[in-house]
Scaffold this motif. Structure first.
Motif, PDB file in Angstrom:
ATOM      1  N   ARG A   1     -16.778 -51.185  -1.574  1.00  9.88           N
ATOM      2  CA  ARG A   1     -17.814 -50.342  -0.999  1.00  9.88           C
ATOM      3  C   ARG A   1     -17.807 -48.944  -1.629  1.00  9.88           C
ATOM      4  O   ARG A   1     -16.834 -48.531  -2.259  1.00  9.88           O
ATOM      5  N   ARG A   2     -18.896 -48.219  -1.409  1.00  5.70           N
ATOM      6  CA  ARG A   2     -19.029 -46.866  -1.957  1.00  5.70           C
ATOM      7  C   ARG A   2     -17.946 -45.940  -1.430  1.00  5.70           C
ATOM      8  O   ARG A   2     -17.513 -45.024  -2.141  1.00  5.70           O
ATOM      9  N   ASP A   3     -17.503 -46.143  -0.181  1.00  9.95           N
ATOM     10  CA  ASP A   3     -16.506 -45.225   0.365  1.00  9.95           C
ATOM     11  C   ASP A   3     -15.124 -45.416  -0.258  1.00  9.95           C
ATOM     12  O   ASP A   3     -14.211 -44.627   0.001  1.00  9.95           O
ATOM     13  N   ALA A   4     -14.961 -46.455  -1.081  1.00 10.61           N
ATOM     14  CA  ALA A   4     -13.718 -46.623  -1.831  1.00 10.61           C
ATOM     15  C   ALA A   4     -13.789 -45.967  -3.206  1.00 10.61           C
ATOM     16  O   ALA A   4     -12.809 -45.994  -3.954  1.00 10.61           O
ATOM     17  N   HIS A   5     -14.924 -45.388  -3.565  1.00 10.69           N
ATOM     18  CA  HIS A   5     -15.078 -44.786  -4.893  1.00 10.69           C
ATOM     19  C   HIS A   5     -14.003 -43.722  -5.097  1.00 10.69           C
ATOM     20  O   HIS A   5     -13.766 -42.881  -4.231  1.00 10.69           O
TER      21      HIS A   5
END
Length: 510
Positions: free
Chosen positions: A276-280
């Protein structure tokens, strides 16, 4: 829970990209790709399932072996997800951009899906259709669930063997795939026999890490495993550098130099995984520890034992990662393999779990492995025994139901029992799922290790493969599945099967 669509999955290889062109509604994904060249040579994947959504992934590449990728241009990519593999019941679709800044990777976070069911998805770009992947959502939180199948593995060194294990893993029709690290190996070609070479240089910057992932992802069997089910992934050391921990590896690099390398490696990892984007990543920082619930049946917590660990201990007497068992520094209760924040998070996920089965996905062998010469390795849990003890005590004190540790890294299959102190009744059971292709240890050496470590009830180091976990409300089984890792067309066989008794820790051979 396992549908007749298995016939469809068995045919998923890289050649699946030859399916017909997408419908006219996809035409806005304009013909930007190089004329006649298929941009989906790295396959498709899904991951991070929730009750109402999932991440869909692909990465555009017309030449997986090119260091430069597709250049600076962005490409339109259309996607759709359906309730059937013929895409007659499409429930979501859209368009996005594959940008050079992200290595031309695409991460689509689909929401609004129904819990506990299968879906099929595909992409289109430049008039080319991707292979079709199957994914699924998790059951509703608190739902009563009758079965969960997890296939798990690690350590897939490209040059030492083929990925027959992934082909059979896909055919096992798992609900979830758990990959526990060493997805790539960053080094130049080693001294082992090279069955299929990659560039004989080490990956050290963003372009070379991207190239190494593309090299691995062109494998048809690995693509089939990604297309078979949603993945939950965790890295180990080789996604960055051998034996690294915190801000250092085993090279003479300064912390600043190493962290710049780690930032590039983390960026390439995010680009190439269905996250997910929040793991970027934020530079050299990337939060990857997380948990997943499968109704009330199971909770899976996945931890990162590389990024936050303290410096290696007993270095003055270290020899080939081995240190004296009685080294006082090793026993310091302030030392942590996971870091204070992650340990607190894990303790909370253990303490508040209402699940019947509580799984810990961690990268390596969690149980103690004392060597005959009175030494242990300082690269894993044995270098940080206080962390292991705190987790075991939390399992015990919280009276958590059926704790099971799943691991990888050591290129061997292990089944063992975890206790706070040697000789005490086990609190949890551990199953390490071998390696996909990385070479292991002789069984003669493992038998000698078992003699010194009686809590290790099973060990096999000469066969490659993966583990499979089947859980029900009545009980569970763990099966070690073995292939000839040097043979692309290898059949698979069950090496050992273990019964996991509800309410009772310990290794029981079926």
């Amino acid at each position: 829970m396992h549908s007749p669509s298995r016939r469809h999955l068995l045919g998923l290889t890289a050649a699946a990209a030859s399916i017909g062109l997408a419908p006219a509604v996809w035409t806005r994904a304009a013909a930007q790709a190089r004329a006649g060249e298929n941009p989906f040579r790295l396959g498709v994947a899904s991951g991070e399932p929730l009750p109402d959504g999932v991440v869909l992934w692909t990465r555009l590449s017309t030449d997986p072996r090119a260091l430069s990728g597709l250049g600076p241009q962005a490409f339109d990519v259309a996607w759709e997800i359906a309730e059937d593999d013929g895409f007659r019941r499409v429930v979501g679709k859209g368009e996005t951009k594959a940008r050079a800044a992200d290595g031309h990777a695409v991460h689509v976070e689909v929401a609004g899906l129904r819990p506990g069911r299968e879906y099929w998805y595909r992409f289109n770009s430049g008039g080319h259709a991707s292979p079709v992947g199957r994914t699924r959502t998790t059951p509703e939180r608190g739902a009563q669930v009758d079965h969960l199948r997890i296939a798990y593995g690690s350590c897939q060194k490209w040059e030492t063997g083929y990925y027959a294990a992934h082909r059979h893993l896909a055919a096992d029709n798992p609900d979830l795939v758990l990959f526990l690290g060493d997805y790539i190996y960053e080094g130049a070609l080693g001294r082992e026999e090279v069955l299929r070479p990659h560039p004989d240089v080490a990956a050290r910057d963003l372009d070379s890490y991207r190239q190494r992932y593309a090299w691995y992802k062109q494998d048809a069997d690995l693509q089939a495993a990604h297309a078979a089910a949603p993945w939950v992934v965790m890295w180990d050391d080789h996604e960055v550098s051998n034996d690294y921990g915190g801000d250092a590896d085993r090279t003479p690099a300064t912390p600043g130099q190493f962290l710049r390398r780690r930032a590039d490696a983390y960026r390439a990892y995010w680009e190439n995984m269905p996250l997910r984007r929040d793991a970027h990543p934020d530079g050299a920082k990337m939060r990857l520890y997380r948990s997943l619930d499968w109704g009330r049946l199971a909770r899976l917590a996945v931890v990162d034992d590389r990024q936050y660990r303290g410096a290696r201990t007993c270095r003055a007497v270290e020899e080939k990662k081995r240190i004296p068992y009685d080294c006082p520094e090793r026993l310091d209760p302030k030392r942590s393999l996971l870091g204070e924040d992650q340990e607190k998070w894990l303790a909370g996920r253990i303490a508040d779990s209402q699940a019947q089965w509580n799984l810990l996905g961690q990268q390596t062998l969690m149980g103690e492995l004392r060597l005959q010469e009175g030494k242990v390795s300082n690269d894993g849990w044995d270098g940080y025994p206080a962390t292991r003890r705190r987790i075991l005590e939390t399992w015990r004190d919280a009276k958590v139901a059926n704790p099971i540790a799943l691991g990888g890294d050591v290129h061997c299959f292990f089944a063992g029992e975890l206790s706070v102190e040697r000789g005490q009744p086990p609190i949890a059971t551990e199953f390490v799922g071998g390696s996909i292709s990385s070479l292991g240890e002789t069984n003669a050496n493992l038998n000698a290790a078992r003699f010194v470590n009686p809590h290790l009830k099973y060990a096999e180091g000469e066969v490659r493969g993966y583990g499979r976990v089947d859980l029900t409300p009545k009980g569970g089984t763990v099966t070690f599945r073995g292939v000839n890792g040097l043979d692309k067309g290898s059949p698979v066989r069950d090496l050992a099967t273990f019964v996991v008794e509800n309410g009772k820790a310990g290794v029981v051979r079926a």
